[in-house]
Design a protein around this motif. Sequence first.
Motif, PDB file in Angstrom:
ATOM      1  N   UNK A  89     -25.171  66.482  37.007  1.00  0.00           N
ATOM      2  CA  UNK A  89     -24.238  65.177  36.585  1.00  0.00           C
ATOM      3  C   UNK A  89     -23.121  65.463  37.832  1.00  0.00           C
ATOM      4  N   UNK A  90     -22.683  66.647  38.279  1.00  0.00           N
ATOM      5  CA  UNK A  90     -21.794  66.586  39.389  1.00  0.00           C
ATOM      6  C   UNK A  90     -22.003  66.125  40.597  1.00  0.00           C
ATOM      7  N   UNK A  91     -23.179  66.767  41.296  1.00  0.00           N
ATOM      8  CA  UNK A  91     -23.635  66.700  42.510  1.00  0.00           C
ATOM      9  C   UNK A  91     -24.943  65.389  42.795  1.00  0.00           C
ATOM     10  N   UNK A  92     -25.684  65.173  41.645  1.00  0.00           N
ATOM     11  CA  UNK A  92     -26.740  64.162  41.506  1.00  0.00           C
ATOM     12  C   UNK A  92     -27.836  64.629  41.932  1.00  0.00           C
ATOM     13  N   UNK A  93     -28.816  63.747  41.812  1.00  0.00           N
ATOM     14  CA  UNK A  93     -30.560  64.225  41.875  1.00  0.00           C
ATOM     15  C   UNK A  93     -30.912  64.959  43.100  1.00  0.00           C
ATOM     16  N   UNK A 115     -32.065  56.892  46.796  1.00  0.00           N
ATOM     17  CA  UNK A 115     -31.258  56.300  45.872  1.00  0.00           C
ATOM     18  C   UNK A 115     -30.744  57.046  44.733  1.00  0.00           C
ATOM     19  N   UNK A 116     -29.542  57.276  44.341  1.00  0.00           N
ATOM     20  CA  UNK A 116     -28.988  57.987  43.458  1.00  0.00           C
ATOM     21  C   UNK A 116     -29.136  56.943  42.172  1.00  0.00           C
ATOM     22  N   UNK A 117     -29.116  57.610  40.770  1.00  0.00           N
ATOM     23  CA  UNK A 117     -29.352  56.994  39.475  1.00  0.00           C
ATOM     24  C   UNK A 117     -28.037  57.362  38.877  1.00  0.00           C
ATOM     25  N   UNK A 118     -27.353  56.248  38.344  1.00  0.00           N
ATOM     26  CA  UNK A 118     -26.098  56.496  37.633  1.00  0.00           C
ATOM     27  C   UNK A 118     -26.222  56.033  36.271  1.00  0.00           C
ATOM     28  N   UNK A 119     -25.524  56.499  35.184  1.00  0.00           N
ATOM     29  CA  UNK A 119     -25.432  55.643  34.019  1.00  0.00           C
ATOM     30  C   UNK A 119     -24.131  55.371  33.658  1.00  0.00           C
ATOM     31  N   UNK A 120     -23.859  54.134  33.288  1.00  0.00           N
ATOM     32  CA  UNK A 120     -22.551  53.686  33.177  1.00  0.00           C
ATOM     33  C   UNK A 120     -22.363  52.746  32.034  1.00  0.00           C
ATOM     34  N   UNK A 121     -21.329  52.711  31.029  1.00  0.00           N
ATOM     35  CA  UNK A 121     -21.278  51.768  30.034  1.00  0.00           C
ATOM     36  C   UNK A 121     -20.763  50.399  30.558  1.00  0.00           C
ATOM     37  N   UNK A 122     -20.540  49.468  29.886  1.00  0.00           N
ATOM     38  CA  UNK A 122     -20.150  48.166  30.246  1.00  0.00           C
ATOM     39  C   UNK A 122     -18.765  48.189  30.733  1.00  0.00           C
TER      40      UNK A 122
END
Length: 432
Positions: free
Chosen positions: A83-87, A227-234
Amino acid sequence: MNHNTQPEIIAEGEPSSGKKYLLPFILVVSLFFLWGMAHNLDSILIPHLKKACNLSNSQSTLIDTSVFLAYFLMAIPAGVLLKRFGYKSTMITGLLAFAFGAFLFVPAANNLSYITFLIALFIIGCGLTLLETSSNPYAAILGSPDKAAWRLNLAATFNGLAAPLATIVGRFILSGKSHTKEELAAMTETVRDNYFLTEASTVKTPYIILGTVLVLVALLFYFMKLPEVKTASKDGVSEGSFMGALKHKHLRWAVIAQFFYVGAQVCVTSFFIRAAQQAGGFDEYTALYYLGLYGTLFLAGRFVGTALLRYIASNKLLSIYAVISVLLSLVAIFGDGVIVVYALGGLGFFMSIMFPTIFALGIDGIGDDTKPGSSWLIMSIVGGAILPYSMGTLIDIYGDNIQIGYSIPLVCYLIILFFGLRGYKIAHNNLK
């Protein structure tokens, strides 16, 4: 939480493109192969170190316990790191930890120290946890959501490729020599110690090569842009949380199903060589050949399963395979002769799609909770630490009867069947 959130691929501001994500997907697939190699070598290490370190059945399964306990203990830290540094950073860290554990096999063999072997395997398990926590959701998300289960099974096909190839490596580890307790007792202490040291030393070269390859792959990841994958709400704010992910009922059932699946798979492979020797009357090398057959069927199952998932709903295919696995387990328990070995080989085919399918069904529709949900599913791999030890203990209780031990995988497949029939369903109210 907004349940309509979807994972978003962030790739340095460039427009998304399927071709642009092909190379990252191929690199991630290589990780599936590497951790598959680690796990399949464990199936060879168990009977080998049982000889080299003069262990009981239950003691030999501490190899599985060391690796899979690491999954349980490292899952939360892995999720935090992810979560902090990414995939990308998580994958590189996992590769380096994996390599360090592999190199530790050299002092472990030189000193004939089972404890050092277990420590090395625990460190390898920590590395594998980081790899699986990052790679499984990355492979699932790197493309259209409706193809997530298909992508995971495709990637996992290369995990399955490691199964037959590991048996080739196993030819350099297993000596084909074994001695009864009476024969060992008749040896002088010097001869006996030399025998044990010679047996243990065969693991050094394969694990030095493995560790070197891992370091090279880590360097490749370091210099490659992913490419980094992130989740975000609207509203642009990510709301996923570790404990909050469990509000999804189907994720909770997926965690349970994954616990029993991993336990079942490790049970089958950990005692495969000894079951082939005991039930089939084979020598060590012939038993290793049949373990290779199991691996080949596992790989074939991944290809066939990946193709079938284009036409059959993943939960239905999972249920069908679980039913067949129950029947094959009954043959393994009550059968006689080579039919037992064939039944165990058949389990490889029908277990092949279970892990990625359970994983994909578990994170389906959980949006912002994908990363913490992935951590829960990786934590559930602790089943591989607990159930094989239970199987080894059961075998010891029944006077080294390997076949009776397969009662434990039988129960596991029944639980997986329930998940495929009902547990996978997404509840309208996830707080139920």
